[in-house]
Write a protein that holds these residues in place. Structure first.
Motif, PDB file in Angstrom:
ATOM      1  N   PHE A 142      52.304  68.559  -6.215  1.00 47.93           N
ATOM      2  CA  PHE A 142      52.466  69.661  -6.111  1.00 47.93           C
ATOM      3  C   PHE A 142      53.472  69.633  -7.681  1.00 47.93           C
ATOM      4  O   PHE A 142      53.482  70.776  -7.733  1.00 47.93           O
ATOM      5  CB  PHE A 142      53.075  70.302  -4.855  1.00 47.93           C
ATOM      6  N   ASP A 168      44.553  83.418  -9.995  1.00 48.13           N
ATOM      7  CA  ASP A 168      45.143  82.703  -8.365  1.00 48.13           C
ATOM      8  C   ASP A 168      44.435  81.500  -8.976  1.00 48.13           C
ATOM      9  O   ASP A 168      44.737  80.212  -7.622  1.00 48.13           O
ATOM     10  CB  ASP A 168      44.055  83.911  -7.962  1.00 48.13           C
ATOM     11  N   GLY A 192      52.661  71.820  -9.926  1.00 49.58           N
ATOM     12  CA  GLY A 192      53.663  73.414 -10.007  1.00 49.58           C
ATOM     13  C   GLY A 192      53.254  74.115  -9.223  1.00 49.58           C
ATOM     14  O   GLY A 192      53.613  75.479  -8.583  1.00 49.58           O
ATOM     15  N   LYS A 193      52.110  73.904  -7.992  1.00 53.14           N
ATOM     16  CA  LYS A 193      51.309  74.248  -6.822  1.00 53.14           C
ATOM     17  C   LYS A 193      50.840  73.334  -5.645  1.00 53.14           C
ATOM     18  O   LYS A 193      50.417  72.800  -6.276  1.00 53.14           O
ATOM     19  CB  LYS A 193      50.173  76.311  -7.761  1.00 53.14           C
ATOM     20  N   ASP A 194      51.072  74.529  -4.920  1.00 53.62           N
ATOM     21  CA  ASP A 194      49.869  73.957  -3.838  1.00 53.62           C
ATOM     22  C   ASP A 194      48.220  74.263  -3.933  1.00 53.62           C
ATOM     23  O   ASP A 194      48.462  74.924  -3.561  1.00 53.62           O
ATOM     24  CB  ASP A 194      50.741  74.300  -2.372  1.00 53.62           C
ATOM     25  N   PHE A 195      47.758  73.193  -4.791  1.00 50.81           N
ATOM     26  CA  PHE A 195      46.862  72.986  -4.058  1.00 50.81           C
ATOM     27  C   PHE A 195      46.186  72.856  -3.873  1.00 50.81           C
ATOM     28  O   PHE A 195      43.680  72.742  -3.525  1.00 50.81           O
ATOM     29  CB  PHE A 195      45.959  72.998  -5.960  1.00 50.81           C
ATOM     30  N   ILE A 218      43.819  77.442 -10.641  1.00 52.09           N
ATOM     31  CA  ILE A 218      44.729  76.364 -10.942  1.00 52.09           C
ATOM     32  C   ILE A 218      43.838  75.596 -11.524  1.00 52.09           C
ATOM     33  O   ILE A 218      43.153  74.894 -11.463  1.00 52.09           O
ATOM     34  CB  ILE A 218      45.963  75.848  -9.976  1.00 52.09           C
ATOM     35  N   TYR A 275      41.855  73.091  -2.127  1.00 51.25           N
ATOM     36  CA  TYR A 275      41.097  74.633  -3.938  1.00 51.25           C
ATOM     37  C   TYR A 275      39.737  73.718  -3.892  1.00 51.25           C
ATOM     38  O   TYR A 275      39.536  72.461  -4.009  1.00 51.25           O
ATOM     39  CB  TYR A 275      42.250  74.927  -4.984  1.00 51.25           C
TER      40      TYR A 275
END
Length: 100
Positions: free
Chosen positions: A79, A17, A83-86, A19, A89
C-alpha cells in the motif's frame, strides 16, 4: 474508463477511481461485471504485492484463460509503494483493452 472485450464492457469507472500499477489499470471491485469472470486455479505470488487471484473471462461461449487478475489480500507494505489500498481491484490483459 472501460475494460472492453470486443463490444462487451467488463468494467467501467472514472479514471480517478482506478489505480495504475506497473502499467496495468486496476478497477475497483464494484465496477467489475463479476458475472463475466470465472476464478482460475492458476497460482502466482508477487514478491511485493502478495498472492494473486487470476480470473478467466467469458467471451460468449469461450472462456479466455487468465485474462484478469487481482490481489485480494495484498502484502500491507505494498500500500505504501502504490499509495493506496488496492485489495480486490481487478486488472485485465491481452485481448481486453482499457480505453477512455
Amino acid at each position: 474508463m472501460k475494460a472492453v472485450l470486443g463490444d462487451v464492457v467488463l468494467a467501467e469507472s472514472p479514471k480517478e477511481d482506478l489505480i495504475s500499477i506497473e502499467g496495468n489499470w486496476y478497477f475497483p471491485p464494484s465496477s467489475v461485471k463479476t458475472e463475466l469472470l470465472v476464478e482460475s486455479a492458476t497460482p502466482y505470488h508477487c514478491p511485493w504485492k502478495g498472492d494473486c487471484q487470476y480470473f478467466s473471462v467469458k467471451d460468449g461461449d469461450t472462456l479466455l484463460q487468465d485474462r484478469a487478475f487481482s490481489y485480494p489480500d495484498p502484502i500491507p507494505t505494498a500500500f505504501d509503494r502504490v499509495g493506496k489500498d488496492f485489495s480486490g481491484y481487478v486488472a485485465f490483459w491481452k485481448e481486453v483493452k482499457v480505453v477512455d
